[in-house]
Design a protein around this motif. Structure first.
Motif, PDB file in Angstrom:
ATOM      1  N   TYR A  52       0.615  -1.249   0.143  1.00 45.58           N
ATOM      2  CA  TYR A  52      -0.071  -0.029  -0.127  1.00 45.58           C
ATOM      3  C   TYR A  52       0.799   1.268   0.074  1.00 45.58           C
ATOM      4  O   TYR A  52       1.859   1.309   0.655  1.00 45.58           O
ATOM      5  CB  TYR A  52      -0.848   0.104   1.221  1.00 45.58           C
TER       6      TYR A  52
ATOM      7  N   MET B 126       0.899   4.944   1.395  1.00 49.00           N
ATOM      8  CA  MET B 126       0.241   5.647   2.533  1.00 49.00           C
ATOM      9  C   MET B 126       0.290   6.793   1.753  1.00 49.00           C
ATOM     10  O   MET B 126       0.951   7.497   1.171  1.00 49.00           O
ATOM     11  CB  MET B 126       1.273   5.875   3.494  1.00 49.00           C
TER      12      MET B 126
ATOM     13  N   ILE C 275      -5.082   6.517   2.439  1.00 53.89           N
ATOM     14  CA  ILE C 275      -4.788   5.148   3.075  1.00 53.89           C
ATOM     15  C   ILE C 275      -3.742   5.690   4.153  1.00 53.89           C
ATOM     16  O   ILE C 275      -2.760   6.600   3.804  1.00 53.89           O
ATOM     17  CB  ILE C 275      -4.003   4.450   2.017  1.00 53.89           C
TER      18      ILE C 275
ATOM     19  N   ALA D 108      -1.025  -0.014   7.101  1.00 56.84           N
ATOM     20  CA  ALA D 108      -2.013   0.692   6.777  1.00 56.84           C
ATOM     21  C   ALA D 108      -3.537   0.527   7.016  1.00 56.84           C
ATOM     22  O   ALA D 108      -3.704  -0.685   7.524  1.00 56.84           O
ATOM     23  CB  ALA D 108      -2.012   0.460   5.276  1.00 56.84           C
ATOM     24  N   TYR D 109      -4.253   1.390   7.258  1.00 61.14           N
ATOM     25  CA  TYR D 109      -5.674   1.393   7.468  1.00 61.14           C
ATOM     26  C   TYR D 109      -6.580   2.338   6.831  1.00 61.14           C
ATOM     27  O   TYR D 109      -5.886   3.245   6.262  1.00 61.14           O
ATOM     28  CB  TYR D 109      -6.188   1.347   8.925  1.00 61.14           C
ATOM     29  N   ARG D 110      -7.925   1.981   6.255  1.00 62.31           N
ATOM     30  CA  ARG D 110      -8.752   3.103   5.765  1.00 62.31           C
ATOM     31  C   ARG D 110     -10.051   3.116   6.683  1.00 62.31           C
ATOM     32  O   ARG D 110     -10.425   2.492   7.556  1.00 62.31           O
ATOM     33  CB  ARG D 110      -9.027   2.629   4.449  1.00 62.31           C
TER      34      ARG D 110
ATOM     35  N   CYS E  74      -4.931   1.841  14.029  1.00 68.08           N
ATOM     36  CA  CYS E  74      -5.193   0.820  12.981  1.00 68.08           C
ATOM     37  C   CYS E  74      -6.349   0.077  13.920  1.00 68.08           C
ATOM     38  O   CYS E  74      -6.130   0.038  15.030  1.00 68.08           O
ATOM     39  CB  CYS E  74      -4.547   0.049  12.369  1.00 68.08           C
TER      40      CYS E  74
END
Length: 325
Positions: free
Chosen positions: A208, A210, A232, A241-243, A263
């Protein structure tokens, strides 16, 4: 920022509050915590309506149970079982088994009777390794298998033996130690897990890119719109990573809460640290002199989930009630 300061002040205030050694309500001859309407239960936690059990956690209406998690619901005679029960009897060495009687070494079987070493069956009886037998054949073959398991037990890589009467060997689990709730209740380092012969699976960071770091997030939710759903974000603690999803963002707006900087996994771990681990320590009441005992110190000894090195002041039930009632 303001929320974090409020949390810190709240934690400081909590340390000044008295703690009762355990939450045990209407329960006789029992030790553990978060117990209601139980009797003759030792080292049990988060349970209601149990009788004559030991080493059981997260259970409801279970009688004569030993070594279980998530068991019960009008069941009895359960041994080394988890996520099982519901009007069941004599379930041993099982997982995700509901209903039925006399089920051993089985997984995900519901409404069955007299099973041994089965998986995924529904409303069946007298089966071994998912093979149907007559009642007489079943009992004859079951006795031979038990004899073989006792005489030639499975031996794992660490030399631990698993004969009849032991749960499945941990080394054949399809899940790594750090993927299970075991790592929540009994946290171990990667080195400790491997040394014990358990599996460990490193968390994959993924490919991912960021778009934001957590420290760049707005402090006020009023400054956030749906464009945030495209971002992201790098976790402030672990860096993974998190959303955000739409429902989550809507909830934060509704409750006027700031965006989390951690996260989901790190948030879970942070919350879980607020829970006392399900293990007991022998301690003496810490009430102050001049209390209901006069100048003498309370001599009550109890078992509590508050470890001796924790900073909280822990009282026995008698002294606690004298202070707060």
């Amino acid at each position: 920022v303001g929320l974090e300061k409020a949390k810190q002040k709240f934690e400081e205030l909590k340390l000044k509050a008295l703690r009762k050694y355990a939450n045990i309500i209407n329960s006789a001859n029992s030790t553990g915590d978060d117990l209601t309407n139980v009797s003759n239960c030792q080292s049990c936690f988060v349970a209601t309506g149990m009788r004559d059990c030991k080493y059981v956690h997260n259970s409801l209406q279970l009688e004569d149970g030993y070594d279980g998690y998530g068991t019960g619901a009008a069941s009895d005679l359960m041994y080394e079982a988890f996520d099982s029960g519901v009007q069941a009897s004599r379930l041993c060495f099982v997982a995700v088994v509901y209903g039925g009687t006399n089920i051993y070494y089985s997984y995900n079987c519901h409404g069955c009777d007299n099973l041994f070493g089965c998986i995924g069956l529904r409303n069946r009886q007298y089966c071994i390794f998912n093979q149907q037998y007559s009642k007489e054949e079943y009992h004859e073959l079951r006795a031979k298998i038990i004899k073989h398991m006792s005489e030639m037990p499975y031996v794992d890589k660490k030399g631990r033996t698993y004969g009849y009467g032991e749960f499945f060997p941990v080394e054949i689990s399809p899940f790594a130690y750090n993927e299970t709730i075991s790592s929540d209740f009994y946290p171990l380092t990667k080195e400790q897990v491997i040394a014990a012969g358990y599996q460990w699976r490193d968390r994959e960071s993924g490919k991912y890119q960021m778009t934001k770091q957590a420290k760049e997030l707005p402090d006020n939710i009023s400054q956030v719109n749906d464009d945030m759903l495209k971002e992201i974000i790098g976790c402030a603690q672990c860096g993974h990573a998190y959303r955000f999803i739409k429902k989550e963002l809507d909830f934060l707006h509704q409750q006027n809460l700031p965006l989390p900087h951690l996260c989901p996994e790190c948030r879970h771990q942070r919350r879980f640290k607020l829970v006392n681990f399900p293990r007991l320590y022998a301690r003496q009441c810490q009430c102050l002199s001049g209390h209901i005992h006069g100048a003498t110190k309370c001599t009550n000894i109890f078992e509590t989930t508050y470890a001796p090195d924790r900073p909280e002041t822990v009282y026995c039930e008698q002294c606690y009630n004298a202070e707060v009632v």
